[in-house]
Design a protein around this motif. Sequence first.
Motif, mmCIF file in Angstrom:
data_model
loop_
_atom_site.group_PDB
_atom_site.id
_atom_site.type_symbol
_atom_site.label_atom_id
_atom_site.label_comp_id
_atom_site.label_asym_id
_atom_site.label_seq_id
_atom_site.Cartn_x
_atom_site.Cartn_y
_atom_site.Cartn_z
ATOM 1 N N LYS A 190 6.102 -6.614 -6.755
ATOM 2 C CA LYS A 190 7.136 -7.309 -7.262
ATOM 3 C C LYS A 190 8.271 -7.327 -6.377
ATOM 4 O O LYS A 190 8.407 -6.660 -5.435
ATOM 5 N N ALA A 191 9.177 -8.323 -6.448
ATOM 6 C CA ALA A 191 10.503 -8.308 -5.677
ATOM 7 C C ALA A 191 11.222 -6.835 -5.992
ATOM 8 O O ALA A 191 11.360 -6.486 -7.283
ATOM 9 N N GLY A 197 -5.765 -6.798 -16.128
ATOM 10 C CA GLY A 197 -4.652 -7.479 -16.596
ATOM 11 C C GLY A 197 -3.417 -7.499 -15.769
ATOM 12 O O GLY A 197 -2.249 -7.865 -16.080
ATOM 13 N N ILE A 198 -3.432 -6.857 -14.672
ATOM 14 C CA ILE A 198 -2.197 -6.586 -13.860
ATOM 15 C C ILE A 198 -2.356 -7.670 -12.733
ATOM 16 O O ILE A 198 -3.117 -7.427 -11.834
ATOM 17 N N THR A 199 -1.366 -8.205 -12.467
ATOM 18 C CA THR A 199 -1.040 -9.121 -11.087
ATOM 19 C C THR A 199 0.026 -8.629 -10.321
ATOM 20 O O THR A 199 -0.191 -9.200 -9.209
ATOM 21 N N GLN A 200 1.125 -7.797 -11.095
ATOM 22 C CA GLN A 200 1.947 -7.459 -10.012
ATOM 23 C C GLN A 200 2.472 -5.900 -10.352
ATOM 24 O O GLN A 200 2.152 -5.462 -11.566
ATOM 25 N N VAL A 201 2.682 -5.026 -9.343
ATOM 26 C CA VAL A 201 3.135 -3.953 -9.560
ATOM 27 C C VAL A 201 4.585 -3.440 -9.043
ATOM 28 O O VAL A 201 4.997 -4.175 -8.104
ATOM 29 N N ASP A 202 5.039 -2.476 -9.458
ATOM 30 C CA ASP A 202 6.534 -1.848 -8.963
ATOM 31 C C ASP A 202 6.343 -0.981 -7.545
ATOM 32 O O ASP A 202 7.296 -1.061 -7.074
ATOM 33 N N GLY A 203 5.246 -0.521 -7.499
ATOM 34 C CA GLY A 203 4.974 0.394 -6.331
ATOM 35 C C GLY A 203 3.632 0.736 -6.115
ATOM 36 O O GLY A 203 2.753 0.813 -6.828
ATOM 37 N N LEU A 204 3.508 0.702 -4.770
ATOM 38 C CA LEU A 204 2.054 1.111 -4.007
ATOM 39 C C LEU A 204 2.142 2.310 -3.131
ATOM 40 O O LEU A 204 2.769 2.173 -2.359
ATOM 41 N N MET A 205 1.254 3.440 -3.071
ATOM 42 C CA MET A 205 1.270 4.209 -2.209
ATOM 43 C C MET A 205 -0.014 4.708 -1.999
ATOM 44 O O MET A 205 -0.902 4.622 -2.703
ATOM 45 N N ARG A 246 9.812 -4.453 -0.892
ATOM 46 C CA ARG A 246 9.428 -5.892 -0.863
ATOM 47 C C ARG A 246 10.662 -6.893 -1.231
ATOM 48 O O ARG A 246 11.431 -6.636 -2.274
ATOM 49 N N THR A 247 10.745 -7.759 -0.492
ATOM 50 C CA THR A 247 12.018 -8.815 -0.609
ATOM 51 C C THR A 247 11.335 -9.866 -1.715
ATOM 52 O O THR A 247 10.538 -9.826 -2.347
ATOM 53 N N ASP A 248 12.469 -10.651 -2.107
ATOM 54 C CA ASP A 248 12.284 -11.871 -2.920
ATOM 55 C C ASP A 248 11.658 -13.079 -2.358
ATOM 56 O O ASP A 248 11.725 -13.962 -3.547
ATOM 57 N N SER A 249 11.254 -13.057 -1.408
ATOM 58 C CA SER A 249 10.959 -14.314 -0.701
ATOM 59 C C SER A 249 9.369 -14.585 -1.554
ATOM 60 O O SER A 249 8.755 -13.664 -1.979
ATOM 61 N N ASP A 250 9.265 -15.935 -1.812
ATOM 62 C CA ASP A 250 8.124 -16.158 -2.383
ATOM 63 C C ASP A 250 6.890 -16.137 -1.770
ATOM 64 O O ASP A 250 7.158 -16.505 -0.318
ATOM 65 N N TYR A 251 5.684 -15.740 -2.109
ATOM 66 C CA TYR A 251 4.607 -15.416 -1.177
ATOM 67 C C TYR A 251 3.991 -16.869 -0.856
ATOM 68 O O TYR A 251 3.564 -17.622 -1.972
ATOM 69 N N VAL A 252 3.737 -16.927 0.523
ATOM 70 C CA VAL A 252 3.044 -18.171 0.664
ATOM 71 C C VAL A 252 1.541 -17.789 1.174
ATOM 72 O O VAL A 252 1.401 -16.957 2.167
ATOM 73 N N ILE A 253 0.617 -18.136 0.719
ATOM 74 C CA ILE A 253 -0.500 -17.864 1.157
ATOM 75 C C ILE A 253 -1.284 -18.289 2.467
ATOM 76 O O ILE A 253 -1.980 -17.402 3.026
ATOM 77 N N ASP A 254 -0.838 -19.479 2.989
ATOM 78 C CA ASP A 254 -1.232 -19.685 4.239
ATOM 79 C C ASP A 254 -0.599 -18.497 5.285
ATOM 80 O O ASP A 254 -1.232 -18.661 6.355
#
Length: 345
Positions: free
Chosen positions: A259-260, A122-130, A334-342
């Motif tokens: 996340k942004a 149920g997780i679609t976004q996270v605050d940090g990845l290592m 991560r910046t706040d740009s919307d992610y573009v799949i293409d």
Amino acid sequence: MLTQASIQDPATSDEVDFVHDAVLLPETVAAVLGVKSLPTQKDESKPQKSLQVSGVYVDATFGRGGHSRLLLSQLADDARLIVFDKDPTAISVANALASEDKRVHVVHDSFATLTSSLAALGITQVDGLMADLGISSPQIDDGSRGFSFMRDGAVDMRMDTSRGQSVAEWLEYVDEETLANVLYEFGEERHSRRIARAIKQMESYDSTLALAEVIKVAHPNWQRGKHPATQSFQAMRIFINNELGDVDDFLAQSIPLLKAGGQLAVISFHSLEDRRIKQFLQRHSKGQYPEDENLPMPPNRPRYFSKPKRVGPSSAETKQNPRARSAWLRMATRTDSDYVIDDAP
């Protein structure tokens, strides 16, 4: 974690008796939390200082849990930590931690499955990845795993011994040319064809020491302080575990998952991994992509990451832990740009 080249001088007693230490430990945890440094503890008699950060975090390579445990000490009670690993032994350690700490959830799989595995929770976004790439010291030091050319064992080299084919099984049917290409591409072994020919002439592949000896005899140019089988063992391990492919998949998934303002922190131990991370972060922080180089008017690409930073181990750490000497930590926000799949790599 480590690469085979990180232990290229295995004759020293301090490395043979080495106990696993997480590399760049405070630096990585601070990076994934987006802070310059962790709180210092001057008085050991007092409760440990904690940032008490909320959010969802991912340790993509749990190993023996060094980074995860320090991260947990800085997280609030309502935070979540999802840990991934291929290695069944690492998963056993992770499950023991999860039984003690309700914030921890364990995924026995490659970090290449990041998006789907998190979605199942149920997780679609996270605050940090290592992530701490490569192999861990316990894996190297356990001869039965087949990673070491200094301890005898089956020629296995799988990160996940519960699935997939071993290196020995692969060597039985791979042709000489393909083997040589693997040794060259994933081990940067200049004498790959000569070594591949010698390996294919072996009667069996049931001993890592026997395999290392064949490579040693076939290798015409030994580098001082480096076992001649180092690069060949590295190449076969990387290939059989699809390590570089998994790294590429992990990095690509980090963009829509973070996340942004979220943080990415990745430790690498050899140039093949580090180059991928460096180029990925450069592309997505500058919005400059190879496919646009020859265009008269390149499109305006989004910049998904801030300017990346790189940190290496201190002299004190490499003195205490020689296996850390080739490690690099690369990090970005991560910046706040919307992610573009293409535009995904």
